[in-house]
Motif scaffolding. Sequence first.
Motif, mmCIF file in Angstrom:
data_model
loop_
_atom_site.group_PDB
_atom_site.id
_atom_site.type_symbol
_atom_site.label_atom_id
_atom_site.label_comp_id
_atom_site.label_asym_id
_atom_site.label_seq_id
_atom_site.Cartn_x
_atom_site.Cartn_y
_atom_site.Cartn_z
ATOM 1 N N GLY A 132 -2.571 -11.284 0.428
ATOM 2 C CA GLY A 132 -2.936 -10.235 1.363
ATOM 3 C C GLY A 132 -4.319 -9.639 1.194
ATOM 4 N N ILE A 133 -5.238 -10.387 0.521
ATOM 5 C CA ILE A 133 -6.599 -9.836 0.399
ATOM 6 C C ILE A 133 -7.643 -10.701 1.109
ATOM 7 C CG2 ILE A 133 -6.075 -8.567 -1.722
ATOM 8 C CD1 ILE A 133 -7.723 -10.708 -3.261
ATOM 9 N N GLY A 134 -7.214 -11.477 2.089
ATOM 10 C CA GLY A 134 -8.139 -12.305 2.862
ATOM 11 C C GLY A 134 -8.761 -11.530 4.011
ATOM 12 N N PRO A 135 -9.390 -12.264 4.964
ATOM 13 C CA PRO A 135 -10.162 -11.601 6.023
ATOM 14 C C PRO A 135 -9.373 -11.259 7.290
ATOM 15 C CG PRO A 135 -10.509 -13.959 6.112
ATOM 16 C CD PRO A 135 -9.576 -13.709 4.954
ATOM 17 N N THR A 136 -8.099 -11.693 7.394
ATOM 18 C CA THR A 136 -7.438 -11.561 8.700
ATOM 19 C C THR A 136 -6.607 -10.277 8.821
ATOM 20 O OG1 THR A 136 -5.687 -13.037 7.904
ATOM 21 C CG2 THR A 136 -7.439 -14.032 9.212
ATOM 22 N N HIS A 137 -6.148 -10.035 10.037
ATOM 23 C CA HIS A 137 -5.438 -8.787 10.381
ATOM 24 C C HIS A 137 -4.179 -8.582 9.544
ATOM 25 C CE1 HIS A 137 -3.496 -12.043 12.473
ATOM 26 N NE2 HIS A 137 -2.420 -11.306 12.505
ATOM 27 N N ASP A 138 -3.596 -9.673 9.025
ATOM 28 C CA ASP A 138 -2.364 -9.539 8.239
ATOM 29 C C ASP A 138 -2.658 -9.336 6.751
ATOM 30 O OD1 ASP A 138 -3.339 -12.154 8.188
ATOM 31 O OD2 ASP A 138 -1.366 -13.064 7.981
ATOM 32 N N ASP A 139 -3.909 -9.203 6.391
ATOM 33 C CA ASP A 139 -4.291 -8.942 4.996
ATOM 34 C C ASP A 139 -4.459 -7.444 4.789
ATOM 35 O OD1 ASP A 139 -4.492 -11.611 3.837
ATOM 36 O OD2 ASP A 139 -6.063 -11.929 5.336
ATOM 37 N N ILE A 140 -3.403 -6.792 4.333
ATOM 38 C CA ILE A 140 -3.394 -5.326 4.293
ATOM 39 C C ILE A 140 -3.207 -4.793 2.877
ATOM 40 C CG2 ILE A 140 -2.530 -5.165 6.671
ATOM 41 C CD1 ILE A 140 0.235 -4.541 5.463
ATOM 42 N N THR A 141 -3.301 -5.691 1.880
ATOM 43 C CA THR A 141 -2.996 -5.266 0.509
ATOM 44 C C THR A 141 -3.960 -4.191 -0.003
ATOM 45 O OG1 THR A 141 -1.953 -7.372 -0.022
ATOM 46 C CG2 THR A 141 -2.747 -6.053 -1.876
ATOM 47 N N ALA A 142 -5.271 -4.359 0.228
ATOM 48 C CA ALA A 142 -6.234 -3.397 -0.321
ATOM 49 C C ALA A 142 -5.975 -1.998 0.236
ATOM 50 C CB ALA A 142 -7.667 -3.849 -0.020
ATOM 51 N N ASP A 143 -5.723 -1.909 1.537
ATOM 52 C CA ASP A 143 -5.420 -0.601 2.130
ATOM 53 C C ASP A 143 -4.133 -0.011 1.565
ATOM 54 O OD1 ASP A 143 -7.357 -0.007 4.592
ATOM 55 O OD2 ASP A 143 -7.056 -2.164 4.432
ATOM 56 N N ALA A 144 -3.133 -0.888 1.380
ATOM 57 C CA ALA A 144 -1.853 -0.401 0.850
ATOM 58 C C ALA A 144 -2.007 0.108 -0.584
ATOM 59 C CB ALA A 144 -0.800 -1.515 0.913
ATOM 60 N N ILE A 145 -2.809 -0.581 -1.378
ATOM 61 C CA ILE A 145 -3.013 -0.146 -2.773
ATOM 62 C C ILE A 145 -3.756 1.195 -2.790
ATOM 63 C CG2 ILE A 145 -4.130 -0.713 -4.968
ATOM 64 C CD1 ILE A 145 -1.839 -2.599 -4.507
ATOM 65 N N ALA A 146 -4.783 1.315 -1.936
ATOM 66 C CA ALA A 146 -5.507 2.599 -1.859
ATOM 67 C C ALA A 146 -4.524 3.716 -1.529
ATOM 68 C CB ALA A 146 -6.608 2.513 -0.804
ATOM 69 N N ARG A 147 -3.652 3.468 -0.578
ATOM 70 C CA ARG A 147 -2.677 4.504 -0.199
ATOM 71 C C ARG A 147 -1.722 4.803 -1.353
ATOM 72 N NH1 ARG A 147 1.383 3.657 4.686
ATOM 73 N NH2 ARG A 147 2.969 4.985 3.732
ATOM 74 N N ALA A 148 -1.296 3.743 -2.051
ATOM 75 C CA ALA A 148 -0.381 3.943 -3.186
ATOM 76 C C ALA A 148 -1.012 4.834 -4.254
ATOM 77 C CB ALA A 148 0.030 2.595 -3.784
ATOM 78 N N PHE A 149 -2.333 4.691 -4.436
ATOM 79 C CA PHE A 149 -3.018 5.483 -5.453
ATOM 80 C C PHE A 149 -3.591 6.786 -4.878
ATOM 81 C CE2 PHE A 149 -2.694 1.632 -7.891
ATOM 82 C CZ PHE A 149 -2.731 2.040 -9.217
ATOM 83 N N GLY A 150 -3.372 7.022 -3.579
ATOM 84 C CA GLY A 150 -3.878 8.241 -2.961
ATOM 85 C C GLY A 150 -5.386 8.344 -3.010
ATOM 86 N N THR A 151 -6.038 7.197 -2.850
ATOM 87 C CA THR A 151 -7.498 7.200 -2.924
ATOM 88 C C THR A 151 -8.074 6.593 -1.646
ATOM 89 O OG1 THR A 151 -9.380 6.582 -4.320
ATOM 90 C CG2 THR A 151 -7.651 4.946 -4.072
ATOM 91 N N GLY A 152 -9.370 6.741 -1.452
ATOM 92 C CA GLY A 152 -10.008 6.165 -0.278
ATOM 93 C C GLY A 152 -10.337 4.695 -0.477
ATOM 94 N N ILE A 153 -10.878 4.082 0.558
ATOM 95 C CA ILE A 153 -11.275 2.672 0.475
ATOM 96 C C ILE A 153 -12.523 2.485 1.329
ATOM 97 C CG2 ILE A 153 -9.651 2.065 2.333
ATOM 98 C CD1 ILE A 153 -9.379 -0.705 0.960
ATOM 99 N N SER A 154 -13.482 1.742 0.802
ATOM 100 C CA SER A 154 -14.681 1.442 1.592
ATOM 101 C C SER A 154 -15.361 0.204 1.016
ATOM 102 C CB SER A 154 -15.642 2.638 1.586
ATOM 103 O OG SER A 154 -15.965 2.987 0.260
#
Lengths: 257, 257
Positions: free
Chosen positions: B77-99
Amino acid sequence: MPTQDPADTVTAAILVIGDEILSGRTQDTNIAAIAKFLGPKGIRVAEVRIVPDVEEEIVSAVNHLRGRYQYVFTTGGIGPTHDDITADAIARAFGTGISHHPEAVRRLEAHYSHTPGMLNEARMRMARIPHGATLVDNPVSKAPGFEIGNVFVMAGVPLIMAAMLESIGPKLTGGAPLLSVTVGSSVPEGVLADGLRIIAETESDVSIGSYPFFKGQRYGTSLVLRSQDAGRLRAVAARVAGLIESLGGTPEMDEVA
Amino acid sequence: MPTQDPADTVTAAILVIGDEILSGRTQDTNIAAIAKFLGPKGIRVAEVRIVPDVEEEIVSAVNHLRGRYQYVFTTGGIGPTHDDITADAIARAFGTGISHHPEAVRRLEAHYSHTPGMLNEARMRMARIPHGATLVDNPVSKAPGFEIGNVFVMAGVPLIMAAMLESIGPKLTGGAPLLSVTVGSSVPEGVLADGLRIIAETESDVSIGSYPFFKGQRYGTSLVLRSQDAGRLRAVAARVAGLIESLGGTPEMDEVA
């Protein structure tokens, strides 16, 4: 990102029980086999857990999963040895007793009748079944699995697991099967991704998974489209094929199945 | 039934993220590869979960597992397509931002510099990293994984996952490695089981797993003994070999490793 499940989707969880899978000593193949068996019946595997041969871990996982999904399938831990603790753990999870099941005893007696002494205490343990459970046939080595509530308890040996799954099949009630079509091409995932995101957002009733592949010298991307509606699948697959062509690729599409 | 973990045992969980594994379309091999990589470092995989490409499922699993085990390894889930949502999910799990992470952007720019336009918006998404995370090198295709808290986020493609795991290795602190020895024979599991139970109960500091095997025309049982203590492993293995001989079998034993 998959679309929401339709209201009539039936979901299942798989619970793999066994230190040998967690240690990497044994490569699991049961998860994929169960998922492929259930898919065409309209039952979607929504979660898998692998836990060690530790009673409280099994109890906790079974109780969580059976409350959340329509079906739970367990594999492993129903043999004759000291590390086979699944039946006891399931009994505890359901708050029920466990003892030798007359029909299970009969099957083992018949199977081992040719050699005196073969049906020892350890093998007789395989006839211990939680109270209230129904036997699951084992045409391979006779020692049965069982069904209790919405939980199906199967052997871990893949050949036996597959035979048990066949005998469970007619008992399962699925939803409308999820159909799929795969559109492959040599266009890399990163080149497809921007256009694909637009299609996925505007055709949100069809789920689209994107999987890069490397086959020998050839690499590219497989796009797997899923929906209960064959017509919608064909329409969105055509749009995806158009995207691939617009990027200079040659789409290869299989039949909707 | 395994013995209690020694006090210095380090445990890990694996979280596999991906609809393609749950559907059975793709056979996972990363679980066994990670487990075999961690074992010799004295890190025991204690639980595995496989969840779909659904953000709340990933968040919930990560937060449970990172609180319970010393390390968590995710794949997929860390590739370039719309179904790759792992990085966002991890940020949310840790309550942190992502950029976009400057160093990750730099690596992608260098990798795609040979062809103008190659580093499109979708591929740039692979440089989005939760705030506070450290990059995990990807020598194969450059787009990095990352480490945040006790969670290591890796690609799902086995070749890339394995390369990331190698780069993570030196960062991990394990306990005393769990050694093992396998004693095999053609004696069936059900014949060994009664004697084996007595050994398992009296030698409870050594865990003994019993696994029937079928290899071509040959079948039998592999007994896998595990302990941190090579001397104890040899002693209990000798006792197990004695049991096999007393039942008319010929024990085959590998080296303690």
